[in-house]
Design a protein around this motif. Structure first.
Motif, PDB file in Angstrom:
ATOM      1  N   ALA A  96       0.855  -1.187   0.000  1.00 32.09           N
ATOM      2  CA  ALA A  96       0.000   0.000   0.000  1.00 32.09           C
ATOM      3  C   ALA A  96       0.889   1.235   0.000  1.00 32.09           C
ATOM      4  O   ALA A  96       1.920   1.269   0.684  1.00 32.09           O
ATOM      5  CB  ALA A  96      -0.916   0.012   1.212  1.00 32.09           C
ATOM      6  N   PHE A  97       0.486   2.219  -0.775  1.00 38.29           N
ATOM      7  CA  PHE A  97       1.206   3.484  -0.884  1.00 38.29           C
ATOM      8  C   PHE A  97       0.298   4.585  -0.367  1.00 38.29           C
ATOM      9  O   PHE A  97      -0.801   4.780  -0.887  1.00 38.29           O
ATOM     10  CB  PHE A  97       1.583   3.756  -2.346  1.00 38.29           C
ATOM     11  CG  PHE A  97       2.463   2.694  -2.940  1.00 38.29           C
ATOM     12  CD1 PHE A  97       3.841   2.828  -2.905  1.00 38.29           C
ATOM     13  CD2 PHE A  97       1.917   1.557  -3.517  1.00 38.29           C
ATOM     14  CE1 PHE A  97       4.663   1.855  -3.453  1.00 38.29           C
ATOM     15  CE2 PHE A  97       2.727   0.573  -4.059  1.00 38.29           C
ATOM     16  CZ  PHE A  97       4.103   0.722  -4.033  1.00 38.29           C
ATOM     17  N   VAL A  98       0.747   5.285   0.662  1.00 43.01           N
ATOM     18  CA  VAL A  98      -0.042   6.323   1.308  1.00 43.01           C
ATOM     19  C   VAL A  98       0.562   7.680   0.977  1.00 43.01           C
ATOM     20  O   VAL A  98       1.772   7.862   1.058  1.00 43.01           O
ATOM     21  CB  VAL A  98      -0.067   6.121   2.843  1.00 43.01           C
ATOM     22  CG1 VAL A  98      -0.858   7.224   3.529  1.00 43.01           C
ATOM     23  CG2 VAL A  98      -0.626   4.742   3.192  1.00 43.01           C
ATOM     24  N   SER A  99      -0.292   8.634   0.600  1.00 41.97           N
ATOM     25  CA  SER A  99       0.170   9.995   0.355  1.00 41.97           C
ATOM     26  C   SER A  99      -0.825  10.968   0.959  1.00 41.97           C
ATOM     27  O   SER A  99      -1.983  10.624   1.205  1.00 41.97           O
ATOM     28  CB  SER A  99       0.344  10.266  -1.144  1.00 41.97           C
ATOM     29  OG  SER A  99      -0.881  10.120  -1.831  1.00 41.97           O
ATOM     30  N   GLY A 100      -0.345  12.167   1.216  1.00 40.62           N
ATOM     31  CA  GLY A 100      -1.196  13.206   1.768  1.00 40.62           C
ATOM     32  C   GLY A 100      -0.866  14.529   1.103  1.00 40.62           C
ATOM     33  O   GLY A 100       0.306  14.842   0.861  1.00 40.62           O
ATOM     34  N   GLU A 101      -1.893  15.284   0.827  1.00 38.28           N
ATOM     35  CA  GLU A 101      -1.716  16.581   0.178  1.00 38.28           C
ATOM     36  C   GLU A 101      -0.738  17.430   0.988  1.00 38.28           C
ATOM     37  O   GLU A 101      -0.900  17.604   2.194  1.00 38.28           O
ATOM     38  CB  GLU A 101      -3.074  17.269   0.076  1.00 38.28           C
ATOM     39  CG  GLU A 101      -3.086  18.518  -0.735  1.00 38.28           C
ATOM     40  CD  GLU A 101      -4.494  19.060  -0.926  1.00 38.28           C
ATOM     41  OE1 GLU A 101      -4.690  19.794  -1.892  1.00 38.28           O
ATOM     42  OE2 GLU A 101      -5.387  18.734  -0.102  1.00 38.28           O
ATOM     43  N   GLY A 102       0.310  17.919   0.316  1.00 39.21           N
ATOM     44  CA  GLY A 102       1.302  18.759   0.968  1.00 39.21           C
ATOM     45  C   GLY A 102       2.377  18.005   1.719  1.00 39.21           C
ATOM     46  O   GLY A 102       3.249  18.618   2.328  1.00 39.21           O
ATOM     47  N   LEU A 103       2.348  16.674   1.709  1.00 41.37           N
ATOM     48  CA  LEU A 103       3.342  15.884   2.426  1.00 41.37           C
ATOM     49  C   LEU A 103       4.415  15.370   1.474  1.00 41.37           C
ATOM     50  O   LEU A 103       4.102  14.912   0.376  1.00 41.37           O
ATOM     51  CB  LEU A 103       2.698  14.675   3.118  1.00 41.37           C
ATOM     52  CG  LEU A 103       1.608  14.956   4.148  1.00 41.37           C
ATOM     53  CD1 LEU A 103       1.117  13.644   4.752  1.00 41.37           C
ATOM     54  CD2 LEU A 103       2.104  15.895   5.229  1.00 41.37           C
ATOM     55  N   ASP A 104       5.671  15.438   1.907  1.00 40.78           N
ATOM     56  CA  ASP A 104       6.731  14.816   1.125  1.00 40.78           C
ATOM     57  C   ASP A 104       6.763  13.328   1.462  1.00 40.78           C
ATOM     58  O   ASP A 104       5.983  12.844   2.296  1.00 40.78           O
ATOM     59  CB  ASP A 104       8.081  15.501   1.360  1.00 40.78           C
ATOM     60  CG  ASP A 104       8.584  15.396   2.796  1.00 40.78           C
ATOM     61  OD1 ASP A 104       8.168  14.472   3.540  1.00 40.78           O
ATOM     62  OD2 ASP A 104       9.398  16.242   3.182  1.00 40.78           O
ATOM     63  N   GLU A 105       7.671  12.591   0.848  1.00 37.49           N
ATOM     64  CA  GLU A 105       7.708  11.142   1.034  1.00 37.49           C
ATOM     65  C   GLU A 105       7.976  10.749   2.490  1.00 37.49           C
ATOM     66  O   GLU A 105       7.363   9.819   3.009  1.00 37.49           O
ATOM     67  CB  GLU A 105       8.771  10.527   0.127  1.00 37.49           C
ATOM     68  CG  GLU A 105       8.747   9.014   0.126  1.00 37.49           C
ATOM     69  CD  GLU A 105       9.683   8.409  -0.899  1.00 37.49           C
ATOM     70  OE1 GLU A 105      10.139   7.285  -0.659  1.00 37.49           O
ATOM     71  OE2 GLU A 105       9.950   9.052  -1.932  1.00 37.49           O
ATOM     72  N   GLU A 106       8.848  11.464   3.172  1.00 31.87           N
ATOM     73  CA  GLU A 106       9.157  11.148   4.568  1.00 31.87           C
ATOM     74  C   GLU A 106       7.947  11.386   5.474  1.00 31.87           C
ATOM     75  O   GLU A 106       7.612  10.559   6.330  1.00 31.87           O
ATOM     76  CB  GLU A 106      10.346  11.983   5.050  1.00 31.87           C
ATOM     77  CG  GLU A 106      10.788  11.633   6.452  1.00 31.87           C
ATOM     78  CD  GLU A 106      12.014  12.424   6.894  1.00 31.87           C
ATOM     79  OE1 GLU A 106      12.104  12.689   8.099  1.00 31.87           O
ATOM     80  OE2 GLU A 106      12.847  12.761   6.040  1.00 31.87           O
ATOM     81  N   GLN A 107       7.265  12.503   5.277  1.00 35.12           N
ATOM     82  CA  GLN A 107       6.071  12.792   6.074  1.00 35.12           C
ATOM     83  C   GLN A 107       4.966  11.789   5.760  1.00 35.12           C
ATOM     84  O   GLN A 107       4.251  11.332   6.665  1.00 35.12           O
ATOM     85  CB  GLN A 107       5.591  14.212   5.795  1.00 35.12           C
ATOM     86  CG  GLN A 107       6.551  15.288   6.275  1.00 35.12           C
ATOM     87  CD  GLN A 107       6.214  16.649   5.678  1.00 35.12           C
ATOM     88  OE1 GLN A 107       5.861  16.777   4.507  1.00 35.12           O
ATOM     89  NE2 GLN A 107       6.342  17.682   6.511  1.00 35.12           N
ATOM     90  N   ALA A 108       4.825  11.450   4.491  1.00 36.39           N
ATOM     91  CA  ALA A 108       3.818  10.462   4.090  1.00 36.39           C
ATOM     92  C   ALA A 108       4.140   9.098   4.687  1.00 36.39           C
ATOM     93  O   ALA A 108       3.232   8.341   5.057  1.00 36.39           O
ATOM     94  CB  ALA A 108       3.727  10.380   2.575  1.00 36.39           C
ATOM     95  N   SER A 109       5.430   8.780   4.820  1.00 33.54           N
ATOM     96  CA  SER A 109       5.822   7.514   5.442  1.00 33.54           C
ATOM     97  C   SER A 109       5.391   7.464   6.911  1.00 33.54           C
ATOM     98  O   SER A 109       4.977   6.415   7.407  1.00 33.54           O
ATOM     99  CB  SER A 109       7.330   7.310   5.328  1.00 33.54           C
ATOM    100  OG  SER A 109       7.689   7.108   3.973  1.00 33.54           O
ATOM    101  N   GLY A 110       5.478   8.598   7.594  1.00 37.68           N
ATOM    102  CA  GLY A 110       5.002   8.667   8.973  1.00 37.68           C
ATOM    103  C   GLY A 110       3.509   8.452   9.066  1.00 37.68           C
ATOM    104  O   GLY A 110       3.016   7.724   9.937  1.00 37.68           O
ATOM    105  N   LEU A 111       2.776   9.090   8.158  1.00 39.45           N
ATOM    106  CA  LEU A 111       1.327   8.896   8.113  1.00 39.45           C
ATOM    107  C   LEU A 111       1.000   7.448   7.772  1.00 39.45           C
ATOM    108  O   LEU A 111       0.103   6.848   8.377  1.00 39.45           O
ATOM    109  CB  LEU A 111       0.694   9.849   7.092  1.00 39.45           C
ATOM    110  CG  LEU A 111      -0.797   9.693   6.843  1.00 39.45           C
ATOM    111  CD1 LEU A 111      -1.602   9.902   8.131  1.00 39.45           C
ATOM    112  CD2 LEU A 111      -1.257  10.650   5.748  1.00 39.45           C
ATOM    113  N   ALA A 112       1.734   6.863   6.829  1.00 36.38           N
ATOM    114  CA  ALA A 112       1.504   5.470   6.431  1.00 36.38           C
ATOM    115  C   ALA A 112       1.703   4.534   7.620  1.00 36.38           C
ATOM    116  O   ALA A 112       0.886   3.634   7.850  1.00 36.38           O
ATOM    117  CB  ALA A 112       2.444   5.085   5.292  1.00 36.38           C
TER     118      ALA A 112
END
Length: 138
Positions: free
Chosen positions: A93-109
């Protein structure tokens, strides 16, 4: 622990015609490995990807509390099982969030994967992975 919701599903033809959820939902299914399969019907790989993407994104949305749009893309690969007969799924699964870079998105994931009920079923599997990715407006 209180039960919040319960459902069931059934299939009585081995995945080549219809799977059902009580109450009227019927999903046409077809085995993609069979010659001449119905490409307009669904299959377990698609249903797993759809269920996990939906659950994981609902969890991500609960975490960000409406502060940004989130997106989850789930990939399911069917392959020959390693070291035993039959097949196995490899899921990512690949998680992304508006305005998030890959590192921040990894935290959310990671946070969403920790809370999502489907992820909790998959967490112990070496065949399941969750990654963050940079937001794309597409």
């Amino acid at each position: 622990m209180a039960t919040r919701y319960r459902t069931s599903a059934s299939n009585d033809d081995g995945g080549t015609r219809v799977s059902r959820v009580p109450g009227g939902l019927e999903v046409a299914v077809s085995n993609p490995l069979q010659p001449g399969h119905d490409a307009t019907a669904s299959n377990p790989e698609q249903l797993l990807a759809l269920a996990w993407a939906t659950c994981l994104n609902a969890t991500a949305q609960a975490i960000v509390a409406g502060e940004r749009q989130t997106r989850v893309r789930a990939e399911v690969t069917l392959r020959d099982a390693e070291g035993r007969a039959g097949y196995e799924f490899v899921v990512t699964a690949f998680v992304s969030g508006e305005g998030l870079d890959e590192e921040q998105a990894s935290g959310l994931a990671a946070a969403a994967h920790d809370r999502c009920p489907i992820s909790r079923l998959l967490q112990a599997s070496p065949l399941a992975e969750v990654r963050g990715e940079t937001w794309s407006a597409a």
